[in-house]
Design a protein around this motif. Structure first.
Motif, PDB file in Angstrom:
ATOM      1  N   ALA A  14      27.127 -25.651 -11.037  1.00 56.68           N
ATOM      2  CA  ALA A  14      26.224 -25.952  -9.928  1.00 56.68           C
ATOM      3  C   ALA A  14      26.869 -25.629  -8.578  1.00 56.68           C
ATOM      4  CB  ALA A  14      25.803 -27.420  -9.970  1.00 56.68           C
ATOM      5  N   GLY A  15      28.100 -25.115  -8.596  1.00 56.73           N
ATOM      6  CA  GLY A  15      28.758 -24.718  -7.366  1.00 56.73           C
ATOM      7  C   GLY A  15      29.589 -25.798  -6.700  1.00 56.73           C
ATOM      8  N   GLU A  16      29.773 -26.927  -7.360  1.00 54.05           N
ATOM      9  CA  GLU A  16      30.588 -28.003  -6.811  1.00 54.05           C
ATOM     10  C   GLU A  16      32.024 -27.841  -7.282  1.00 54.05           C
ATOM     11  OE1 GLU A  16      27.724 -31.808  -6.561  1.00 54.05           O
ATOM     12  OE2 GLU A  16      28.076 -31.065  -8.583  1.00 54.05           O
ATOM     13  N   SER A  17      32.946 -28.426  -6.547  1.00 56.84           N
ATOM     14  CA  SER A  17      34.336 -28.393  -6.998  1.00 56.84           C
ATOM     15  C   SER A  17      35.037 -29.701  -6.657  1.00 56.84           C
ATOM     16  CB  SER A  17      35.088 -27.201  -6.412  1.00 56.84           C
ATOM     17  OG  SER A  17      35.232 -27.341  -5.031  1.00 56.84           O
ATOM     18  N   LEU A  18      36.024 -30.002  -7.469  1.00 53.53           N
ATOM     19  CA  LEU A  18      36.890 -31.163  -7.276  1.00 53.53           C
ATOM     20  C   LEU A  18      38.325 -30.655  -7.276  1.00 53.53           C
ATOM     21  CD1 LEU A  18      35.379 -33.593  -9.948  1.00 53.53           C
ATOM     22  CD2 LEU A  18      35.147 -33.816  -7.478  1.00 53.53           C
ATOM     23  N   GLU A  19      39.177 -31.306  -6.500  1.00 56.40           N
ATOM     24  CA  GLU A  19      40.593 -30.950  -6.508  1.00 56.40           C
ATOM     25  C   GLU A  19      41.412 -32.203  -6.747  1.00 56.40           C
ATOM     26  OE1 GLU A  19      41.906 -28.493  -3.308  1.00 56.40           O
ATOM     27  OE2 GLU A  19      40.156 -27.184  -3.461  1.00 56.40           O
ATOM     28  N   PHE A  20      42.414 -32.062  -7.611  1.00 57.94           N
ATOM     29  CA  PHE A  20      43.284 -33.180  -7.967  1.00 57.94           C
ATOM     30  C   PHE A  20      44.741 -32.739  -7.908  1.00 57.94           C
ATOM     31  CE2 PHE A  20      39.409 -33.699 -10.535  1.00 57.94           C
ATOM     32  CZ  PHE A  20      39.035 -34.990 -10.226  1.00 57.94           C
ATOM     33  N   LEU A  31      41.361 -36.203 -17.526  1.00 55.47           N
ATOM     34  CA  LEU A  31      40.672 -35.425 -16.497  1.00 55.47           C
ATOM     35  C   LEU A  31      39.161 -35.560 -16.639  1.00 55.47           C
ATOM     36  CD1 LEU A  31      40.655 -33.451 -14.125  1.00 55.47           C
ATOM     37  CD2 LEU A  31      40.792 -31.579 -15.808  1.00 55.47           C
ATOM     38  N   LYS A  32      38.662 -35.561 -17.868  1.00 59.68           N
ATOM     39  CA  LYS A  32      37.227 -35.736 -18.092  1.00 59.68           C
ATOM     40  C   LYS A  32      36.741 -37.077 -17.541  1.00 59.68           C
ATOM     41  CE  LYS A  32      36.433 -32.786 -22.114  1.00 59.68           C
ATOM     42  NZ  LYS A  32      35.984 -32.780 -23.527  1.00 59.68           N
ATOM     43  N   CYS A  33      37.543 -38.118 -17.666  1.00 61.61           N
ATOM     44  CA  CYS A  33      37.176 -39.423 -17.108  1.00 61.61           C
ATOM     45  C   CYS A  33      37.102 -39.365 -15.586  1.00 61.61           C
ATOM     46  CB  CYS A  33      38.164 -40.493 -17.560  1.00 61.61           C
ATOM     47  SG  CYS A  33      38.022 -40.910 -19.307  1.00 61.61           S
ATOM     48  N   LYS A  47      32.502 -29.910 -21.341  1.00 61.78           N
ATOM     49  CA  LYS A  47      33.381 -28.941 -21.998  1.00 61.78           C
ATOM     50  C   LYS A  47      34.168 -28.294 -20.872  1.00 61.78           C
ATOM     51  CE  LYS A  47      31.927 -26.596 -25.461  1.00 61.78           C
ATOM     52  NZ  LYS A  47      31.245 -25.642 -26.350  1.00 61.78           N
ATOM     53  N   LEU A  48      35.495 -28.400 -20.936  1.00 62.16           N
ATOM     54  CA  LEU A  48      36.352 -27.844 -19.901  1.00 62.16           C
ATOM     55  C   LEU A  48      36.982 -26.548 -20.395  1.00 62.16           C
ATOM     56  CD1 LEU A  48      38.133 -31.059 -18.573  1.00 62.16           C
ATOM     57  CD2 LEU A  48      35.964 -30.034 -17.856  1.00 62.16           C
ATOM     58  N   VAL A  49      36.939 -25.540 -19.536  1.00 61.56           N
ATOM     59  CA  VAL A  49      37.448 -24.214 -19.892  1.00 61.56           C
ATOM     60  C   VAL A  49      38.428 -23.760 -18.816  1.00 61.56           C
ATOM     61  CG1 VAL A  49      36.800 -21.820 -20.356  1.00 61.56           C
ATOM     62  CG2 VAL A  49      35.255 -23.671 -21.020  1.00 61.56           C
ATOM     63  N   ALA A  50      39.566 -23.244 -19.246  1.00 66.33           N
ATOM     64  CA  ALA A  50      40.554 -22.645 -18.345  1.00 66.33           C
ATOM     65  C   ALA A  50      40.765 -21.210 -18.821  1.00 66.33           C
ATOM     66  CB  ALA A  50      41.856 -23.418 -18.355  1.00 66.33           C
ATOM     67  N   GLY A  51      40.367 -20.261 -17.975  1.00 68.64           N
ATOM     68  CA  GLY A  51      40.418 -18.863 -18.412  1.00 68.64           C
ATOM     69  C   GLY A  51      39.441 -18.669 -19.546  1.00 68.64           C
ATOM     70  N   ASP A  52      39.949 -18.260 -20.711  1.00 70.35           N
ATOM     71  CA  ASP A  52      39.079 -18.108 -21.875  1.00 70.35           C
ATOM     72  C   ASP A  52      39.364 -19.164 -22.941  1.00 70.35           C
ATOM     73  OD1 ASP A  52      41.527 -17.199 -22.707  1.00 70.35           O
ATOM     74  OD2 ASP A  52      40.812 -15.304 -23.520  1.00 70.35           O
ATOM     75  N   GLU A  53      40.075 -20.227 -22.546  1.00 68.69           N
ATOM     76  CA  GLU A  53      40.439 -21.298 -23.477  1.00 68.69           C
ATOM     77  C   GLU A  53      39.602 -22.544 -23.272  1.00 68.69           C
ATOM     78  OE1 GLU A  53      44.666 -22.393 -24.637  1.00 68.69           O
ATOM     79  OE2 GLU A  53      44.934 -21.261 -22.776  1.00 68.69           O
ATOM     80  N   ILE A  54      39.080 -23.092 -24.353  1.00 69.41           N
ATOM     81  CA  ILE A  54      38.428 -24.401 -24.309  1.00 69.41           C
ATOM     82  C   ILE A  54      39.522 -25.451 -24.414  1.00 69.41           C
ATOM     83  CG2 ILE A  54      36.867 -25.987 -25.494  1.00 69.41           C
ATOM     84  CD1 ILE A  54      35.327 -23.486 -26.447  1.00 69.41           C
ATOM     85  N   LEU A  55      39.553 -26.369 -23.469  1.00 69.31           N
ATOM     86  CA  LEU A  55      40.588 -27.395 -23.450  1.00 69.31           C
ATOM     87  C   LEU A  55      40.197 -28.549 -24.372  1.00 69.31           C
ATOM     88  CD1 LEU A  55      41.335 -27.497 -19.607  1.00 69.31           C
ATOM     89  CD2 LEU A  55      42.253 -25.964 -21.353  1.00 69.31           C
ATOM     90  N   ARG A  56      41.141 -28.998 -25.167  1.00 66.77           N
ATOM     91  CA  ARG A  56      40.918 -30.085 -26.132  1.00 66.77           C
ATOM     92  C   ARG A  56      41.418 -31.404 -25.545  1.00 66.77           C
ATOM     93  NH1 ARG A  56      37.698 -27.040 -28.728  1.00 66.77           N
ATOM     94  NH2 ARG A  56      38.583 -25.214 -29.703  1.00 66.77           N
ATOM     95  N   ASP A  57      40.706 -32.477 -25.828  1.00 66.35           N
ATOM     96  CA  ASP A  57      40.976 -33.783 -25.230  1.00 66.35           C
ATOM     97  C   ASP A  57      42.439 -34.242 -25.293  1.00 66.35           C
ATOM     98  OD1 ASP A  57      38.367 -33.925 -24.436  1.00 66.35           O
ATOM     99  OD2 ASP A  57      37.796 -35.505 -25.832  1.00 66.35           O
ATOM    100  N   PRO A  58      43.137 -34.136 -26.431  1.00 58.84           N
ATOM    101  CA  PRO A  58      44.498 -34.686 -26.464  1.00 58.84           C
ATOM    102  C   PRO A  58      45.555 -33.818 -25.763  1.00 58.84           C
ATOM    103  CG  PRO A  58      43.905 -33.809 -28.615  1.00 58.84           C
ATOM    104  CD  PRO A  58      42.684 -33.706 -27.740  1.00 58.84           C
ATOM    105  N   GLN A  60      47.745 -31.833 -22.961  1.00 52.05           N
ATOM    106  CA  GLN A  60      48.138 -32.057 -21.579  1.00 52.05           C
ATOM    107  C   GLN A  60      47.725 -30.850 -20.748  1.00 52.05           C
ATOM    108  OE1 GLN A  60      52.348 -32.975 -21.655  1.00 52.05           O
ATOM    109  NE2 GLN A  60      51.900 -35.157 -21.830  1.00 52.05           N
ATOM    110  N   LEU A  61      47.276 -31.114 -19.527  1.00 47.64           N
ATOM    111  CA  LEU A  61      46.842 -30.031 -18.644  1.00 47.64           C
ATOM    112  C   LEU A  61      47.962 -29.038 -18.370  1.00 47.64           C
ATOM    113  CD1 LEU A  61      44.796 -32.148 -16.084  1.00 47.64           C
ATOM    114  CD2 LEU A  61      43.913 -30.752 -17.963  1.00 47.64           C
TER     115      LEU A  61
END
Length: 120
Positions: A14-20, A31-33, A47-58, A60-61
């Motif tokens: 939707a064009g929004e962004s957050l920075e942490f 991060l999802k929380c 569903k969080l994606v970095a590059g072409d990778e789907i990030l899994r809950d357990p 670490q970023l």
């Protein structure tokens, strides 16, 4: 002793962004929380994606970046939203509709098509 942090930018369709700025040990689930608190989209529907990778809950970023800067795109998890709309509890249905509503007027054609597909 210097404490290292990871810089995380989360973009929505939707064009929004957050920075942490987060400790290195923060997980995808944590991060999802944080995203849920900011955008009111339940972690289950993200569903969080970095590059072409789907990030899994357990995970670490920090495991998804070499330079401690991570760019993440937050997508709605279509399967979870569909499941919630197709007869789970009324609370799940409301949460799914609220997640879809977050796309609102900022959503483009692709997002509207995806939501229409979920409702059929």
């Amino acid at each position: 002793m210097q404490h290292h942090q990871i810089s995380v930018t989360v973009n929505s369709l939707a064009g929004e962004s957050l920075e942490f700025k987060l400790p290195l040990q923060v997980t995808v689930a944590q991060l999802k929380c944080m995203i849920d608190e900011a955008w009111e989209i339940p972690a289950l529907h993200q569903k969080l994606v970095a590059g072409d990778e789907i990030l899994r809950d357990p995970e670490q970023l920090v495991d998804h970046t070499l330079d401690l800067d991570l760019l993440v795109t937050m997508l709605l998890c279509r399967e979870e939203v569909r499941s919630a709309l197709q007869g789970r509890s009324p609370v799940c249905t409301v949460q799914a509709l609220q997640a879809i509503q977050r796309l609102g007027p900022k959503a483009g054609d692709l997002e509207r098509c995806a939501v229409a597909g979920l409702l059929h």
